[in-house]
Design a protein around this motif. Sequence first.
Motif, mmCIF file in Angstrom:
data_model
loop_
_atom_site.group_PDB
_atom_site.id
_atom_site.type_symbol
_atom_site.label_atom_id
_atom_site.label_comp_id
_atom_site.label_asym_id
_atom_site.label_seq_id
_atom_site.Cartn_x
_atom_site.Cartn_y
_atom_site.Cartn_z
ATOM 1 N N ASP A 53 63.262 -75.970 -34.238
ATOM 2 C CA ASP A 53 63.374 -76.378 -32.834
ATOM 3 C C ASP A 53 62.002 -76.175 -32.183
ATOM 4 N N LYS A 54 61.335 -77.266 -31.835
ATOM 5 C CA LYS A 54 59.953 -77.209 -31.350
ATOM 6 C C LYS A 54 59.800 -76.403 -30.062
ATOM 7 N N LEU A 55 60.770 -76.499 -29.165
ATOM 8 C CA LEU A 55 60.684 -75.728 -27.929
ATOM 9 C C LEU A 55 60.808 -74.240 -28.224
ATOM 10 N N MET A 56 61.769 -73.872 -29.063
ATOM 11 C CA MET A 56 61.920 -72.465 -29.424
ATOM 12 C C MET A 56 60.668 -71.969 -30.144
ATOM 13 N N GLN A 57 60.070 -72.819 -30.950
ATOM 14 C CA GLN A 57 58.850 -72.431 -31.657
ATOM 15 C C GLN A 57 57.736 -72.112 -30.653
ATOM 16 N N LYS A 58 57.604 -72.905 -29.616
ATOM 17 C CA LYS A 58 56.577 -72.654 -28.602
ATOM 18 C C LYS A 58 56.827 -71.330 -27.885
ATOM 19 N N ILE A 59 58.086 -71.061 -27.568
ATOM 20 C CA ILE A 59 58.441 -69.797 -26.917
ATOM 21 C C ILE A 59 58.071 -68.637 -27.824
ATOM 22 N N ARG A 60 58.377 -68.765 -29.100
ATOM 23 C CA ARG A 60 58.080 -67.692 -30.060
ATOM 24 C C ARG A 60 56.586 -67.572 -30.343
ATOM 25 N N TYR A 61 55.843 -68.684 -30.246
ATOM 26 C CA TYR A 61 54.381 -68.588 -30.347
ATOM 27 C C TYR A 61 53.860 -67.633 -29.275
ATOM 28 N N LEU A 62 54.322 -67.839 -28.051
ATOM 29 C CA LEU A 62 53.875 -66.980 -26.950
ATOM 30 C C LEU A 62 54.303 -65.539 -27.194
ATOM 31 N N ASP A 63 55.550 -65.334 -27.603
ATOM 32 C CA ASP A 63 56.031 -63.983 -27.902
ATOM 33 C C ASP A 63 55.147 -63.321 -28.962
ATOM 34 N N LYS A 64 54.821 -64.058 -30.001
ATOM 35 C CA LYS A 64 54.016 -63.532 -31.102
ATOM 36 C C LYS A 64 52.627 -63.142 -30.621
ATOM 37 N N MET A 65 52.020 -63.982 -29.796
ATOM 38 C CA MET A 65 50.679 -63.688 -29.300
ATOM 39 C C MET A 65 50.662 -62.460 -28.388
ATOM 40 N N ILE A 66 51.670 -62.320 -27.546
ATOM 41 C CA ILE A 66 51.767 -61.142 -26.679
ATOM 42 C C ILE A 66 51.982 -59.901 -27.542
ATOM 43 N N ASP A 67 52.784 -60.031 -28.578
ATOM 44 C CA ASP A 67 53.017 -58.936 -29.509
ATOM 45 C C ASP A 67 51.706 -58.518 -30.186
ATOM 46 N N GLU A 68 50.928 -59.496 -30.618
ATOM 47 C CA GLU A 68 49.645 -59.197 -31.255
ATOM 48 C C GLU A 68 48.696 -58.501 -30.271
ATOM 49 N N LEU A 69 48.712 -58.916 -29.013
ATOM 50 C CA LEU A 69 47.904 -58.277 -27.979
ATOM 51 C C LEU A 69 48.292 -56.805 -27.854
ATOM 52 N N ALA A 70 49.594 -56.554 -27.775
ATOM 53 C CA ALA A 70 50.090 -55.189 -27.628
ATOM 54 C C ALA A 70 49.795 -54.332 -28.863
ATOM 55 N N LYS A 71 49.650 -54.977 -30.006
ATOM 56 C CA LYS A 71 49.343 -54.228 -31.240
ATOM 57 C C LYS A 71 47.847 -53.992 -31.419
ATOM 58 N N GLY A 72 47.045 -54.454 -30.445
ATOM 59 C CA GLY A 72 45.631 -54.148 -30.466
ATOM 60 C C GLY A 72 44.732 -55.144 -31.170
ATOM 61 N N LYS A 73 45.260 -56.294 -31.536
ATOM 62 C CA LYS A 73 44.406 -57.311 -32.171
ATOM 63 C C LYS A 73 43.338 -57.778 -31.190
ATOM 64 N N SER A 74 42.212 -58.214 -31.728
ATOM 65 C CA SER A 74 41.141 -58.731 -30.878
ATOM 66 C C SER A 74 41.549 -60.103 -30.332
ATOM 67 N N MET A 75 41.007 -60.451 -29.175
ATOM 68 C CA MET A 75 41.334 -61.741 -28.561
ATOM 69 C C MET A 75 40.898 -62.890 -29.462
ATOM 70 N N ASP A 76 39.777 -62.753 -30.166
ATOM 71 C CA ASP A 76 39.341 -63.823 -31.089
ATOM 72 C C ASP A 76 40.417 -64.113 -32.129
ATOM 73 N N LYS A 77 41.024 -63.072 -32.671
ATOM 74 C CA LYS A 77 42.071 -63.263 -33.675
ATOM 75 C C LYS A 77 43.330 -63.821 -33.055
ATOM 76 N N ILE A 78 43.696 -63.314 -31.893
ATOM 77 C CA ILE A 78 44.903 -63.783 -31.214
ATOM 78 C C ILE A 78 44.786 -65.266 -30.879
ATOM 79 N N LEU A 79 43.584 -65.682 -30.433
ATOM 80 C CA LEU A 79 43.362 -67.073 -30.029
ATOM 81 C C LEU A 79 42.947 -67.943 -31.203
ATOM 82 N N ARG A 80 43.086 -67.415 -32.397
ATOM 83 C CA ARG A 80 42.837 -68.187 -33.637
ATOM 84 C C ARG A 80 41.467 -68.844 -33.638
ATOM 85 N N GLN A 81 40.447 -68.039 -33.322
ATOM 86 C CA GLN A 81 39.068 -68.575 -33.287
ATOM 87 C C GLN A 81 38.276 -68.130 -34.488
#
Length: 116
Positions: A88-116
């Motif tokens: 489900d593409k909409l659910m996938q987008k919601i979970r993309y955001l959830d995953k990125m916020i989770d990565e932020l909270a786990k201390g990942k660098s912004m470069d990694k979170i933003l897939r750069q």
Amino acid sequence: MENTRIYKMSFAGVYPHYIAKAEKKGRTKEEVHQIIFWLTGYNEESFQKILDDKTNFEDFFNNAPKMNPNASKITGVICGYRVEEIEDKLMQKIRYLDKMIDELAKGKSMDKILRQ
């Protein structure tokens, strides 16, 4: 997953939880905004309108100015589901955001979170 309930939830109702999760781990509201803007193409002004209008998740993602083409690089498990396998593409987008916020909270660098 009970998708329709999530789709109709106000983004403004969940947004403070994203901020709280990040700040609890020493990250900032600005970093949360950077993630949201990177993923969706919103800016401060258009995002504030989303919050003011209490736009639901479905409209938030369906009306996003431009989903980032690198969003497909977001992989991993969130809420027991592999984000790259959610059909489900909409659910996938919601979970993309959830995953990125989770990565932020786990201390990942912004470069990694933003897939750069």
